[in-house]
Design a protein around this motif. Structure first.
Motif, PDB file in Angstrom:
ATOM      1  N   HIS A 110       0.836  -1.202   0.000  1.00  0.00           N
ATOM      2  CA  HIS A 110       0.000   0.000   0.000  1.00  0.00           C
ATOM      3  C   HIS A 110       0.874   1.257   0.000  1.00  0.00           C
ATOM      4  CE1 HIS A 110      -3.943   1.756   0.412  1.00  0.00           C
ATOM      5  NE2 HIS A 110      -3.451   2.628   1.269  1.00  0.00           N
ATOM      6  N   VAL A 111       0.304   2.321  -0.529  1.00  0.00           N
ATOM      7  CA  VAL A 111       1.033   3.581  -0.614  1.00  0.00           C
ATOM      8  C   VAL A 111       1.428   4.045   0.792  1.00  0.00           C
ATOM      9  CG1 VAL A 111      -1.075   4.991  -0.572  1.00  0.00           C
ATOM     10  CG2 VAL A 111       0.981   5.895  -1.634  1.00  0.00           C
ATOM     11  N   ASP A 112       2.634   4.562   0.897  1.00  0.00           N
ATOM     12  CA  ASP A 112       3.184   5.088   2.161  1.00  0.00           C
ATOM     13  C   ASP A 112       3.546   4.013   3.178  1.00  0.00           C
ATOM     14  OD1 ASP A 112       3.347   7.665   1.449  1.00  0.00           O
ATOM     15  OD2 ASP A 112       1.585   8.369   2.558  1.00  0.00           O
ATOM     16  N   HIS A 113       3.491   2.778   2.761  1.00  0.00           N
ATOM     17  CA  HIS A 113       3.892   1.745   3.710  1.00  0.00           C
ATOM     18  C   HIS A 113       5.404   1.539   3.719  1.00  0.00           C
ATOM     19  CE1 HIS A 113      -0.123  -0.400   4.753  1.00  0.00           C
ATOM     20  NE2 HIS A 113      -0.179   0.908   4.885  1.00  0.00           N
ATOM     21  N   GLY A 114       6.073   2.190   2.761  1.00  0.00           N
ATOM     22  CA  GLY A 114       7.531   2.189   2.819  1.00  0.00           C
ATOM     23  C   GLY A 114       8.244   1.420   1.716  1.00  0.00           C
ATOM     24  N   LYS A 115       7.589   1.229   0.566  1.00  0.00           N
ATOM     25  CA  LYS A 115       8.219   0.500  -0.545  1.00  0.00           C
ATOM     26  C   LYS A 115       9.485   1.221  -1.011  1.00  0.00           C
ATOM     27  CE  LYS A 115       4.511   0.866  -3.066  1.00  0.00           C
ATOM     28  NZ  LYS A 115       3.529   1.422  -2.100  1.00  0.00           N
ATOM     29  N   THR A 116       9.313   2.513  -1.287  1.00  0.00           N
ATOM     30  CA  THR A 116      10.445   3.282  -1.801  1.00  0.00           C
ATOM     31  C   THR A 116      11.557   3.349  -0.758  1.00  0.00           C
ATOM     32  OG1 THR A 116       8.709   4.619  -2.778  1.00  0.00           O
ATOM     33  CG2 THR A 116      10.949   5.362  -3.109  1.00  0.00           C
ATOM     34  N   SER A 117      11.157   3.568   0.476  1.00  0.00           N
ATOM     35  CA  SER A 117      12.165   3.653   1.542  1.00  0.00           C
ATOM     36  C   SER A 117      12.950   2.358   1.636  1.00  0.00           C
ATOM     37  CB  SER A 117      11.490   3.922   2.892  1.00  0.00           C
ATOM     38  OG  SER A 117      10.663   5.042   2.800  1.00  0.00           O
TER      39      SER A 117
ATOM     40  N   ASN B 255       6.860  -3.510   7.942  1.00  0.00           N
ATOM     41  CA  ASN B 255       7.724  -2.332   8.005  1.00  0.00           C
ATOM     42  C   ASN B 255       7.338  -1.401   9.165  1.00  0.00           C
ATOM     43  OD1 ASN B 255       9.816  -0.702   7.108  1.00  0.00           O
ATOM     44  ND2 ASN B 255       8.457   0.500   5.785  1.00  0.00           N
ATOM     45  N   LYS B 256       8.203  -0.442   9.425  1.00  0.00           N
ATOM     46  CA  LYS B 256       8.024   0.594  10.452  1.00  0.00           C
ATOM     47  C   LYS B 256       7.927  -0.036  11.845  1.00  0.00           C
ATOM     48  CE  LYS B 256       5.669   3.537   7.123  1.00  0.00           C
ATOM     49  NZ  LYS B 256       4.794   4.672   6.881  1.00  0.00           N
TER      50      LYS B 256
ATOM     51  N   ASP C 119      10.021   0.091  13.940  1.00  0.00           N
ATOM     52  CA  ASP C 119      10.617   1.000  14.933  1.00  0.00           C
ATOM     53  C   ASP C 119       9.568   1.852  15.626  1.00  0.00           C
ATOM     54  OD1 ASP C 119      11.036   3.875  13.105  1.00  0.00           O
ATOM     55  OD2 ASP C 119      10.587   1.992  12.108  1.00  0.00           O
ATOM     56  N   LYS C 120       8.397   1.954  15.021  1.00  0.00           N
ATOM     57  CA  LYS C 120       7.363   2.812  15.620  1.00  0.00           C
ATOM     58  C   LYS C 120       6.749   2.144  16.846  1.00  0.00           C
ATOM     59  CE  LYS C 120       5.851   5.779  11.917  1.00  0.00           C
ATOM     60  NZ  LYS C 120       4.662   6.387  11.323  1.00  0.00           N
TER      61      LYS C 120
ATOM     62  N   SER D 279      12.619  -2.290   9.556  1.00  0.00           N
ATOM     63  CA  SER D 279      12.441  -0.846   9.553  1.00  0.00           C
ATOM     64  C   SER D 279      13.274  -0.288   8.401  1.00  0.00           C
ATOM     65  CB  SER D 279      12.917  -0.231  10.867  1.00  0.00           C
ATOM     66  OG  SER D 279      13.014   1.167  10.688  1.00  0.00           O
ATOM     67  N   ALA D 280      12.586   0.243   7.414  1.00  0.00           N
ATOM     68  CA  ALA D 280      13.281   0.776   6.246  1.00  0.00           C
ATOM     69  C   ALA D 280      14.008   2.065   6.609  1.00  0.00           C
ATOM     70  CB  ALA D 280      12.298   1.029   5.123  1.00  0.00           C
ATOM     71  N   LYS D 281      13.600   2.618   7.734  1.00  0.00           N
ATOM     72  CA  LYS D 281      14.194   3.876   8.158  1.00  0.00           C
ATOM     73  C   LYS D 281      15.510   3.622   8.886  1.00  0.00           C
ATOM     74  CE  LYS D 281      12.446   8.200  10.063  1.00  0.00           C
ATOM     75  NZ  LYS D 281      11.310   8.747  10.819  1.00  0.00           N
TER      76      LYS D 281
HETATM   77  P1  GDP Z   1       5.739   4.054  -0.440  1.00  0.00           P
HETATM   78  O1  GDP Z   1       4.639   4.948  -0.858  1.00  0.00           O
HETATM   79  O2  GDP Z   1       5.248   2.686  -0.113  1.00  0.00           O
HETATM   80  O3  GDP Z   1       6.873   4.029  -1.396  1.00  0.00           O
HETATM   81  O4  GDP Z   1       6.280   4.622   0.952  1.00  0.00           O
HETATM   82  P2  GDP Z   1       7.554   5.512   1.227  1.00  0.00           P
HETATM   83  O5  GDP Z   1       8.770   4.703   1.096  1.00  0.00           O
HETATM   84  O6  GDP Z   1       7.460   6.750   0.429  1.00  0.00           O
HETATM   85  O7  GDP Z   1       7.350   5.818   2.742  1.00  0.00           O
HETATM   86  C1  GDP Z   1       6.268   6.570   3.248  1.00  0.00           C
HETATM   87  C2  GDP Z   1       6.624   7.260   4.544  1.00  0.00           C
HETATM   88  O8  GDP Z   1       6.887   6.316   5.567  1.00  0.00           O
HETATM   89  C3  GDP Z   1       7.865   8.106   4.439  1.00  0.00           C
HETATM   90  O9  GDP Z   1       7.620   9.310   5.116  1.00  0.00           O
HETATM   91  C4  GDP Z   1       8.934   7.307   5.131  1.00  0.00           C
HETATM   92  O10 GDP Z   1       9.890   8.121   5.706  1.00  0.00           O
HETATM   93  C5  GDP Z   1       8.148   6.557   6.155  1.00  0.00           C
HETATM   94  N1  GDP Z   1       8.772   5.276   6.468  1.00  0.00           N
HETATM   95  C6  GDP Z   1       9.129   4.330   5.611  1.00  0.00           C
HETATM   96  N2  GDP Z   1       9.665   3.276   6.236  1.00  0.00           N
HETATM   97  C7  GDP Z   1       9.664   3.584   7.571  1.00  0.00           C
HETATM   98  C8  GDP Z   1      10.084   2.892   8.738  1.00  0.00           C
HETATM   99  O11 GDP Z   1      10.582   1.774   8.713  1.00  0.00           O
HETATM  100  N3  GDP Z   1       9.901   3.530   9.917  1.00  0.00           N
HETATM  101  C9  GDP Z   1       9.352   4.758  10.003  1.00  0.00           C
HETATM  102  N4  GDP Z   1       9.210   5.299  11.188  1.00  0.00           N
HETATM  103  N5  GDP Z   1       8.941   5.433   8.928  1.00  0.00           N
HETATM  104  C10 GDP Z   1       9.098   4.860   7.709  1.00  0.00           C
END
Ligand code: GDP
Length: 837
Positions: free
Chosen positions: A347-354, A446-447, A449-450, A482-484
């Motif tokens: 899903h969007v913003d779930h961290g694919k790109t990260s 993902n995430k 760490d939150k 955690s992609a971060k």
């Molecule tokens: P995409 O739309 O699936 O490609 O998602 P993005 O990679 O753009 O990530 C969306 C948001 O989630 C960004 O603001 C990232 O910084 C944040 N994010 C991604 N991975 C993590 C993670 O592992 N931990 C935290 N805390 N934030 C993350």
């Protein structure tokens, strides 16, 4: 008894020689080469074997009726069209084994009788007459037997479109009287002829107006009925000849076998019938369709023409060329395990790109001087346990677009789910796509760490969608990451490699390369650039490749870091230069030994492609007619769309096609990468379409047509804007809005470097007026490469506020120093206009 060679038999039953030989071996026959003779007994043995291997049983139906129906549309001189349906029907009756046995007995007896008769003849002159009679009878019988023995073969041929090669055994007999006309038109039965004659009344364009074919005069009764009473359009000599012959069979008609693929040009058709192209053109003109020598005819039309001219038509597989190519590709060598290819979905913003970025940074950049300079749509990483290749085009569109084209590039899907968010619509969609494609999933939670991350909830939610965690007895690995911060990324890669081991992925590095297109674009300066994923074999610089409808020699190859490489093995992504166009994502790439072959196949595919386009164009036209005629018809907004890169093009095509409802719809009648050309404008004109340029501009030829014909041409640089405008147009709400007007265009003739101002472009204003204080864009090959404003506008040494067409000026572009000779600088303004599409 009749004897044929293996090759001849293969031709008769329309099977490749190799296959036939294989079948013969299976039947216990000793044949090994195409030239060997097959006796009737051996034929029987083969048939018996094939029958048994095909599971034929005695209680099989005794009667088989084969039907073939073709429907053709004819254009009558008026402009009306009528449908002609031709039905071909054949019935085969199977006899019981007892009958066959009896027949055999009879044959034997008669054969003996014949021999006896021959002997007696020598002995007794007086009885000659009686014996003669007996012998003749015996011979006649023998001939009949032979006919029957051949029956399976001829039956199979006749029934070709429906019956398998092996279907009817010798026990099948064609219960149909042999027609004298069969020699000429073996594909049609007398029944068809009769029906055709009936149809003739409704087919004035064919039968009434058609001139008599010169190459192959029709048989007598055809002439008497079909042509005899009409004399128009024929030479006297012909008529005389025909009259002379009356009801006798014509002497030596020249019947040629015409091979027709999916399509054929008029010239090719004429050549195959050994007539001048002009004859065909004349004939078709009289049929009511004016054609040119290079015009491509579809299969049905060509068949009709050839049959009307008295020739035998053989419909050949259009893929003969492709099949030849496939055969010519040698794929030998030892298979070794290869790296898995992974697509990241979720899903969007779930961290694919990260996640992709993190892996890239952590694994690829390490040790690479200069780091990552380029994004090519794919990259590979080395880990301690092995290599993994990532398709770096997140989102499901790329995955499905490839799948829609039949390409399977992905071995494993990493499904990214945010631990603080859970399963969302696109998560579900990703699961569906992966399952539909039969690709295993590794879940990256993902995430993690939150603080609000909840791993168990994710497991629960996904298990409910049939993605069951391993520790719960399922087969899907869940890895918290955690992609971060980077937590768990190594474990994730390990999980992927573990999954890959299960899949036992193999490839043969020593073979010629084959692969799939990940992305392609038209690069200013470098020409078409395609990112390929080598899936098997090895691709080398200098190889001749065939990629979809494109081909070319690999001039240069770059890896994901933009570094030149000489070769790329299985699972390695590379960018290649040297193709003659931009292939589609998902197109197959193959290395071919021979340039001629590559060109041939590429052109052939392009031809097919062109036809599809032409057909589309035609149908668009038709629908417009319907639209203007019928009020109840669905209204269609036709669009011709050109874009700077393939990605935007596909995104737009998809998004636009999805618009619409029960009453209105959008049809993208033409689309492509690059500037808008004359042919795009023509297509728009022909299909009554609106022209959209996304980050591209129309060239001079196209603009001329747009102006002359009053076409609607719009430029955009934001996808959302196009979609909004089309939506508004569809709902009839397109009101006043901001629209861009191009005020002037200057062409760069020279570039000067000044330490104070950077690059100054010496320009000639070629259109309109260039204003100092308006926004500008820099175009290269009609593609937008920069948008901004002017730093300076000068004539000679003076700063000026505007420069008119035909004058020279010096232009400095703010924060853009990469101007080149040949670029165009476009000055525009935004105005409030009332719109209507
Ligand atoms: P995409 O739309 O699936 O490609 O998602 P993005 O990679 O753009 O990530 C969306 C948001 O989630 C960004 O603001 C990232 O910084 C944040 N994010 C991604 N991975 C993590 C993670 O592992 N931990 C935290 N805390 N934030 C993350």
């Amino acid at each position: 008894m009749t004897q044929v060679t293996v090759k001849e038999l293969a031709q008769v039953v329309d099977t490749p020689v190799e296959r036939l030989l294989q079948q013969m071996r299976e039947a216990g026959l000793s044949h090994t080469s195409a030239e060997q003779v097959v006796t009737d007994n051996e034929k029987q043995a083969l048939l018996a074997h094939l029958k048994s291997s095909h599971g034929e049983r005695l209680e099989e139906p005794r009667k088989i009726t084969l039907q073939r129906k073709t429907t053709t549309t004819l254009k009558v001189a008026g402009s009306k069209t009528i449908s002609v349906e031709v039905r071909k029907k054949k019935t085969y009756v199977k006899r019981s084994p007892a009958e066959i046995e009896a027949e055999k007995q009879r044959e034997l007896e008669e054969q003996r009788a014949a021999e006896e008769a021959a002997r007696l003849k020598a002995e007794e002159e007086a009885k000659r007459q009686a014996e003669e009679e007996a012998r003749r009878q015996a011979e006649a019988q023998k001939a009949r037997e032979e006919e029957i023995a051949k029956a399976p073969v001829s039956a199979a041929v006749e029934a070709e479109p429906v019956a398998p090669v092996v279907a009817p055994a010798p026990v099948v007999e064609e219960r149909k009287k042999e027609e004298p006309r069969r020699v000429e038109k073996p594909a049609r039965s007398d029944e068809d002829e009769r029906r055709d004659r009936k149809h003739a009344q409704h087919r004035p364009s064919l039968k009434d107006k058609a001139p008599a074919p010169r190459v192959a005069p029709r048989s007598a009764d055809d002439e008497s009925e079909g042509f005899g009473r009409r004399g128009g359009g024929r030479g006297k000599a012909k008529l005389k000849k025909r009259n002379q012959h009356g009801f006798q069979s014509p002497t030596g008609p020249i019947v040629r076998e015409v091979s027709i693929g999916e399509t054929i040009t008029v010239a090719e058709l004429a050549q195959q019938m050994a007539v001048k192209a002009a004859e065909v053109i004349k004939f078709m003109f009289k049929m009511g369709s004016p054609v040119t020598i290079n015009q491509v005819l579809d299969r049905e039309t060509a068949q009709l023409v050839a049959e009307e001219l008295g020739h035998k038509v053989k419909l050949v597989s259009d893929n003969a060329l492709e099949e030849q190519l496939a055969e010519s590709l040698k794929f030998e060598g030892e298979a070794q395990s290869r790296a898995p290819v992974v697509t990241v979905m979720g899903h969007v913003d779930h961290g694919k790109t990260s996640l992709l970025d993190y892996i890239r940074r952590a694994k690829v950049a390490a040790g690479e001087a200069g780091g990552i300079t380029q994004h090519i749509g794919a990259y590979h990483v080395e880990t301690d346990r092995g290599m993994i290749t990532f398709l770096d085009t997140p989102g499901h569109a790329a995955f499905t677009a490839m799948r829609a084209r039949g390409a399977k590039a992905t071995d494993i899907v990493i499904l990214v789910v945010a631990a603080d968010d859970g399963v969302m619509p696109q998560t579900e969609e990703a699961v569906q796509h992966a399952k539909a494609a039969g690709v295993p999933i590794v879940v990256a939670v993902n995430k993690i760490d939150k603080p609000e991350a909840d791993l168990d909830r994710i497991k629960n939610d996904l298990a409910a969608r049939d993605v069951i965690p391993e520790e719960w007895g399922g087969d899907t690995q869940f890895v918290p990451v955690s992609a971060k911060v980077g937590t768990g990324v190594d474990e994730l890669l390990e999980a992927v490699l573990l999954q890959a081991e299960v899949l036992e992925l193999k490839a043969t590095p020593t073979a010629p390369g084959r692969g799939v297109v990940v992305e392609s674009r038209l690069d200013k300066g470098r020409g078409p650039v395609a990112t390929l994923l080598v899936q098997d074999g090895t691709l080398r610089q200098g190889d001749m490749v065939l990629v979809g409808v494109n081909y070319g020699r690999v001039r240069a190859m770059l890896d994901e870091n933009g570094k030149p490489v000489k070769e790329a093995g299985p699972s390695i992504p590379v960018e290649i230069l040297g193709l003659d166009g931009t292939p589609d994502a998902g197109d197959e790439m193959t290395v071919v030994a021979d340039e001629k072959k590559a060109r041939e196949v590429a052109l052939f595919r392009q031809g097919k492609f062109r036809e599809v386009k032409l057909a589309r164009q035609h149908s668009a036209k038709l629908e417009n007619i319907f639209e203007t005629m019928g009020q109840d018809e669905k209204k269609t907004l036709n669009i011709v769309l050109k874009a700077d890169v393939r990605g935007s093009l596909e995104a737009l095509q998809g998004a636009l096609s999805d618009l619409g409802n029960d009453e209105v719809q959008v049809r993208v009648v033409g689309g492509g990468v690059g500037g808008i050309t004359e042919s795009d404008a023509n297509l728009a004109l022909a299909s009554n379409a609106v022209l959209f340029g996304f980050n591209v501009r129309a060239d001079a030829g196209a603009r001329k047509i747009v102006e002359q014909e009053g076409l609607d041409l719009r430029y955009y640089n934001v996808i959302y804007d196009i979609i909004e405008d089309v939506k508004k147009a569809l709902s009839g709400m397109l009101g006043s809005d901001v629209r861009e007007n191009i005020l002037g265009i200057a062409e760069v003739r020279d570039v000067f470097r000044s330490p104070k101002f950077g690059a100054i472009a010496g320009c000639m204003v070629v259109e309109g007026i260039v204003h100092r204080n308006r926004p500008i864009r820099v175009l290269r090959d009609d593609v937008v490469i920069f948008e901004g404003e002017l730093e300076s506008l000068r004539r000679f040494k003076d700063d000026v506020s505007e420069v008119r067409a035909g004058m020279e000026c010096g232009i400095g572009v703010k924060s853009y120093n990469d101007v080149k000779v040949g670029d165009k600088i476009e000055v525009f303004e935004k105005v409030q206009v009332a719109r209507s599409l």
